[in-house]
Design an enzyme around this catalytic site. Sequence first.
Site, PDB file in Angstrom:
ATOM      1  N   ARG A 105       0.847  -1.208   0.000  1.00  0.00           N
ATOM      2  CA  ARG A 105       0.000   0.000   0.000  1.00  0.00           C
ATOM      3  C   ARG A 105       0.879   1.254   0.000  1.00  0.00           C
ATOM      4  O   ARG A 105       0.540   2.279  -0.588  1.00  0.00           O
ATOM      5  CB  ARG A 105      -0.913  -0.023   1.225  1.00  0.00           C
ATOM      6  CG  ARG A 105      -2.118   0.902   1.061  1.00  0.00           C
ATOM      7  CD  ARG A 105      -3.228   0.608   2.064  1.00  0.00           C
ATOM      8  NE  ARG A 105      -4.266   1.644   2.019  1.00  0.00           N
ATOM      9  CZ  ARG A 105      -5.333   1.615   1.249  1.00  0.00           C
ATOM     10  NH1 ARG A 105      -5.535   0.620   0.428  1.00  0.00           N
ATOM     11  NH2 ARG A 105      -6.219   2.594   1.281  1.00  0.00           N
ATOM     12  N   VAL A 136     -11.897   9.553  -7.237  1.00  0.00           N
ATOM     13  CA  VAL A 136     -12.313   8.155  -7.323  1.00  0.00           C
ATOM     14  C   VAL A 136     -11.083   7.240  -7.239  1.00  0.00           C
ATOM     15  O   VAL A 136     -11.109   6.185  -6.626  1.00  0.00           O
ATOM     16  CB  VAL A 136     -13.063   7.889  -8.646  1.00  0.00           C
ATOM     17  CG1 VAL A 136     -13.483   6.425  -8.756  1.00  0.00           C
ATOM     18  CG2 VAL A 136     -14.278   8.817  -8.760  1.00  0.00           C
ATOM     19  N   ASP A 154     -19.653   2.032  -1.884  1.00  0.00           N
ATOM     20  CA  ASP A 154     -19.798   1.236  -0.665  1.00  0.00           C
ATOM     21  C   ASP A 154     -21.201   1.430  -0.070  1.00  0.00           C
ATOM     22  O   ASP A 154     -21.831   0.486   0.402  1.00  0.00           O
ATOM     23  CB  ASP A 154     -18.729   1.640   0.354  1.00  0.00           C
ATOM     24  CG  ASP A 154     -17.348   1.683  -0.281  1.00  0.00           C
ATOM     25  OD1 ASP A 154     -16.873   0.633  -0.728  1.00  0.00           O
ATOM     26  OD2 ASP A 154     -16.758   2.782  -0.366  1.00  0.00           O
ATOM     27  N   HIS A 189     -12.167   4.443   2.233  1.00  0.00           N
ATOM     28  CA  HIS A 189     -12.605   3.530   1.180  1.00  0.00           C
ATOM     29  C   HIS A 189     -11.554   2.420   1.080  1.00  0.00           C
ATOM     30  O   HIS A 189     -10.736   2.368   0.174  1.00  0.00           O
ATOM     31  CB  HIS A 189     -12.737   4.269  -0.160  1.00  0.00           C
ATOM     32  CG  HIS A 189     -13.066   3.356  -1.302  1.00  0.00           C
ATOM     33  ND1 HIS A 189     -14.247   2.652  -1.377  1.00  0.00           N
ATOM     34  CD2 HIS A 189     -12.357   2.994  -2.399  1.00  0.00           C
ATOM     35  CE1 HIS A 189     -14.245   1.907  -2.474  1.00  0.00           C
ATOM     36  NE2 HIS A 189     -13.108   2.098  -3.106  1.00  0.00           N
TER      37      HIS A 189
END
Length: 334
Positions: free
Chosen positions: A98, A129, A159, A187
């Site tokens: 990540r 987004v 979601d 998110h």
Amino acid sequence: MGEPVRVLVTGAAGQIAYSLLYSIAKGDVFGKDQALILVLLDITPMMGVLDGVVMELQDCALPLLKEVVATDKEEVAFKDLDVAILVGSMPRKEGMERKDLLKANVKIFKSQGQALEKYAKKSVKVVVVGNPANTNCLTASKMAPSIPKENFSCLTRLDHNRAKSQIALKLGLTANDVKNVIIWGNHSSTQYPDVNHAKVNMQGKEVGVYEAVKDDSWLKGDFITTVQQRGAAVIKARKLSSAMSAAKAICDHVRDIWFGTPEGEFVSMGVISDGNSYGIPDDLLYSFPVVIKNKSWKFVEGLPINDFSREKMDLTAKELTEEKETAFEFLTIA
């Protein structure tokens, strides 16, 4: 028709944009009588593909679409924008931490934030987004100090829609019968889908979700993990990430910014956490329940938070704080 609204979509040659552009251009987002200029940005190697997308938009023969601009240059793409939908980002590749993802994306969203600052209208509405969406959005906002922080939001509507439809499926209803679910936080798989305040319409009367479902262990267990991990489940099945549902969620999100939320309903959006009453630290881009009126959002205040929720909300805030710190280290060197 009035003045056309100038809308940018980045990553415009990608598969989310492929589902998104037609919906915007045919009036699903800004209304059936609002003229549009669509600006499509992608990286130079994708320009050939983007030409094909432009041809298809032309071939749709859409009455609202006044002009389509395809470019790989930020100074063209970000000029005089009313709305920026930042879909393009560096996707996570196999074996990628990540942290590596954050590093690649900080660079992109630093540059796009600077372009917003320099070229876009100060009233521009920016929706991020591309993942990691919350932190990418915060990065872009920091780089555009003269655009109000409140004008930046990131997409947690997908979601939110997933949560609504899971409840509807469980009860044999349609998603329209479910309202006021909440997505708290990031998110990512730490997000918290909360139905403590959600209502369903059963035989014409509103009932709390817990009362309607009558299965607390499902609501506190499988329901949450299904929503948290839905994106991964789609990738596993389709071998591609969510595109149709992501595009629909972007349309919902932007339309609500433009026209406001229905009376008595709230939606989930990643927004700047400053001044919230839920104990979430300031200066995070965190998903909250909001209502929108006159193109401005407000937190939904005063919802009671139980211990189960508190723990989940704090956990996702902690992840966002760590992400932010990592991203901002990269910012100084990007």
